[in-house]
Structures are given as C-alpha cells and as structure tokens.
Design an enzyme around this catalytic site. Structure first.
Site, PDB file in Angstrom:
ATOM      1  N   GLU A  99     -14.059  -4.276   5.729  1.00 21.22           N
ATOM      2  CA  GLU A  99     -12.943  -4.736   4.901  1.00 21.22           C
ATOM      3  C   GLU A  99     -13.105  -6.216   4.539  1.00 21.22           C
ATOM      4  O   GLU A  99     -13.326  -7.041   5.437  1.00 21.22           O
ATOM      5  CB  GLU A  99     -11.635  -4.555   5.672  1.00 21.22           C
ATOM      6  N   HIS A 106      -8.870  -2.797   2.352  1.00 21.69           N
ATOM      7  CA  HIS A 106      -9.184  -2.071   3.600  1.00 21.69           C
ATOM      8  C   HIS A 106     -10.091  -0.866   3.299  1.00 21.69           C
ATOM      9  O   HIS A 106      -9.675   0.282   3.441  1.00 21.69           O
ATOM     10  CB  HIS A 106      -7.850  -1.614   4.220  1.00 21.69           C
ATOM     11  N   ARG A 117       0.823  -1.222   0.000  1.00 22.10           N
ATOM     12  CA  ARG A 117       0.000   0.000   0.000  1.00 22.10           C
ATOM     13  C   ARG A 117       0.854   1.267   0.000  1.00 22.10           C
ATOM     14  O   ARG A 117       0.329   2.365  -0.142  1.00 22.10           O
ATOM     15  CB  ARG A 117      -0.952   0.011   1.196  1.00 22.10           C
TER      16      ARG A 117
HETATM   17  O1  TA6 Z   1      -8.510  -2.738   9.896  1.00 21.43           O
HETATM   18  C1  TA6 Z   1      -8.409  -2.412  11.229  1.00 21.43           C
HETATM   19  C2  TA6 Z   1      -6.965  -2.071  11.578  1.00 21.43           C
HETATM   20  O2  TA6 Z   1      -6.162  -3.228  11.596  1.00 21.43           O
HETATM   21  C3  TA6 Z   1      -6.977  -1.344  12.907  1.00 21.43           C
HETATM   22  O3  TA6 Z   1      -6.393  -2.122  13.922  1.00 21.43           O
HETATM   23  C4  TA6 Z   1      -6.215  -0.051  12.612  1.00 21.43           C
HETATM   24  O4  TA6 Z   1      -4.846  -0.236  12.873  1.00 21.43           O
HETATM   25  C5  TA6 Z   1      -6.514   0.130  11.127  1.00 21.43           C
HETATM   26  O5  TA6 Z   1      -6.396  -1.184  10.600  1.00 21.43           O
HETATM   27  C6  TA6 Z   1      -5.681   1.147  10.399  1.00 21.43           C
HETATM   28  O6  TA6 Z   1      -4.348   0.735  10.326  1.00 21.43           O
HETATM   29  P1  TA6 Z   1      -3.268   1.790   9.707  1.00 21.43           P
HETATM   30  O7  TA6 Z   1      -1.971   1.055   9.708  1.00 21.43           O
HETATM   31  O8  TA6 Z   1      -3.753   2.118   8.320  1.00 21.43           O
HETATM   32  O9  TA6 Z   1      -3.326   2.987  10.598  1.00 21.43           O
END
Ligand code: TA6
Length: 303
Positions: free
Chosen positions: A275, A172, A102
C-alpha cells in the site's frame, strides 16, 4: 442508484467501447473501463478500483470471493481508499477503521481517452454533514484512475476550508499472486518499519520481504518503488508511488483470514497488500486552499 440515474450518468459520461456505467455485484454501480492495453473496473462505492487486467495478463488486483458489496461496507480487495486516517482513528475507537471515504458513494466527475490510449475516469467526494460529524473539516477529494499499459491511481486532497487540517491515508492495494509463500517484495531493503504484529516494535528490513506468517508492517521514510516477484505466475508487479512516505505490507495469514467474514479462509495464500501511504509519523498537514496528491502507478512485466 436507480436505473434512471445510471442511464443519466451514461448519457453524460459513457464513451462507446471505452467507458460505461453498469450495475455489478450487490447491484452497486460500477464504471467499466476498456483501454488499448487493459480493462478495469471501479465501484462508485468508495471509488474502489476493483479490477485491472492488462491484455494477456491475469488480473493484477485481488478481490475476495467473500467480499461484501453493500452500502456503508468496504469492498474486500482492489484498491480501497483509506482517508482521512489510516488504521484506527487516532483518539476515538468508535470511528471507522481507515476513515470513512471507502464506504461512501462517490460521484462521477469526468471520463476521457488519453493520447497513449489509456482510458481515464475521475470521481469525486466532498465533505457533508455526515462526514463533518466524523471529521470536522471541509474538503474536496478527486480520484483519477487511468487504465492503460499501466494502472495509474491518484487521490487528490483539497483543503476547501479556512483552517489547516492534518490527515493520514493509503491506497490500500490488494494484489493477486499465485502463492504468497513464494513471492518476494523488493524495494524496502534496509528500510525501518513498525511491526504491527510484534508490539509495534521498530525493526530494520533485511533484503526482500517474504510472507510466511501474519505480516503487517508500516515501512517508514520510503519513496521507493516496490516490486512483487511472483515466480509461480512468472510475472513481476511494479508499484511506483508519488506523495507517499510510508509503504504498508499486509497479509492476514490463516487465523486472521478465518476471523474475517469478508475474507475466504484459504484466500490469504493468493494475495498480498503493498500500500502506498502516509501513515503513523507521516501525517500530511494542508493549509487552507492547499492540495496534496497521493498516487501509485502499477505495471506488470514478465519475470
Ligand atoms: O493495511 C494493513 C491494515 O491496517 C491491517 O492492520 C488490517 O487491519 C488491514 O489494514 C485491513 O483493514 P480492514 O479495516 O480493511 O479490515
């Protein structure tokens, strides 16, 4: 990416009135897509779908006003790709959260117009010395994004090496809602989930999912389509999936939003993540030469 590089990509892939490469926020290269029924944008940075706007509807994907738009940074919003691991690296905390694809620049592989009037673009990322330093496997990724009456996003993983490899991942997706405290998410009733904000206890979902505090749940063994009912905006967002056995629901709520520099303090009320994933126990193992597709189809209907 230089102006000449963008011009060369347009010379090869642009479709007048349908597909164009252009500079966007942070001077990053974006693909702008126009379909018969919707418009969309994709950042080459991370192959992040950053916009999907069906004709006559408000934006479906949420993007933070505080998002970074810089090399090696994830975009906060849209559909970032978590691969080859979801969440923290299983054994090495020094490696980046949600893997490394990403935050890398992807290449354009192709663009076309489908029979139903949807506009499609394909992006690619192969292993390199940098990726192998983080994850010692050969791979080829292709992301297909179709912008039409619905948004279809498919991440194809190809094991191009001579050893099996195991990965987790997620599309995501951040969705734009009028008021996160007023939405309900259907499709996960009676599904077990790991509650990441309660010592990873395993619980059972009772009825629709609602948001009233920090919410970070990995629903397990589910192939169900989820629906976000947004009564304030008078619409439902349907999230169908393929090749996914986990569904993650996330809202950072107030305190975590304030701790994130790329997330506006009050923005947690305008978004929710649903997601499509293969996370925790649902890792995928690919034999040499094998492929796997993780895909979502997102559509909007009046509520
Ligand atoms: O998808 C949920 C998650 O794993 C949360 O725990 C939070 O960390 C989110 O992803 C966003 O992660 P990032 O690394 O994009 O801040």
């Amino acid at each position: 990416m230089t102006t000449d590089q963008i011009a060369a990509l347009n010379a090869r892939y642009a479709i007048p009135g349908r597909v164009a490469l252009e500079r966007g926020p942070g001077d990053l290269p974006f693909v702008r897509l126009h379909g018969d029924h919707a418009d969309g944008t994709i950042a080459l940075q991370g192959a992040t779908t950053t916009g999907y706007e069906p004709s006559g509807s408000a934006p479906v994907l949420w993007i933070s006003r505080a998002s970074h738009y810089a090399p090696d940074r994830a975009i906060r919003g849209g559909i970032p790709l978590c691969w080859p691991w979801f969440g923290p690296h299983p054994s090495d905390p020094s490696k980046p959260q949600h893997g490394f694809v990403r935050t890398r620049p992807w290449t354009v592989l192709g663009a076309s117009v489908a029979a139903d009037g949807a506009t499609e673009v394909r992006l690619g990322l192969d292993d390199s010395a940098e990726t192998r330093a983080l994850w010692p496997h050969a791979f080829r990724l292709a992301l297909t994004v179709q912008v039409g009456a619905s948004l279809h996003v498919a991440l194809d993983t190809h094991n191009t090496g001579d050893e099996p490899f195991t990965f987790t991942g997620a599309l995501h997706s951040y969705f734009d809602v009028a008021d996160a405290t007023a939405i309900t998410i259907d499709g996960l009733d009676r599904c077990s989930y790991v509650d990441q904000v309660d010592a990873r206890r395993v619980k059972l979902q009772q009825g629709p999912v609602t948001i009233s505090a920090e919410t970070d749940r990995v629903y397990q063994d589910t192939t169900a389509t989820c629906t976000i009912d947004d009564p304030t905006r008078g619409r439902r967002i349907k999230i169908a999936k393929e090749g996914s056995r986990s569904t993650v629901v996330w809202n950072p709520w107030r305190d975590k939003a304030q701790r994130m520099a790329d997330f506006g303090d009050d923005e947690y009320l305008r978004m929710v993540c649903v997601e499509v994933a293969n996370a925790l126990d649902h890792a995928v193992t690919l034999a040499p030469g094998a492929q796997h597709r993780l895909a979502t189809t997102i559509s909007v209907e009046a509520a």
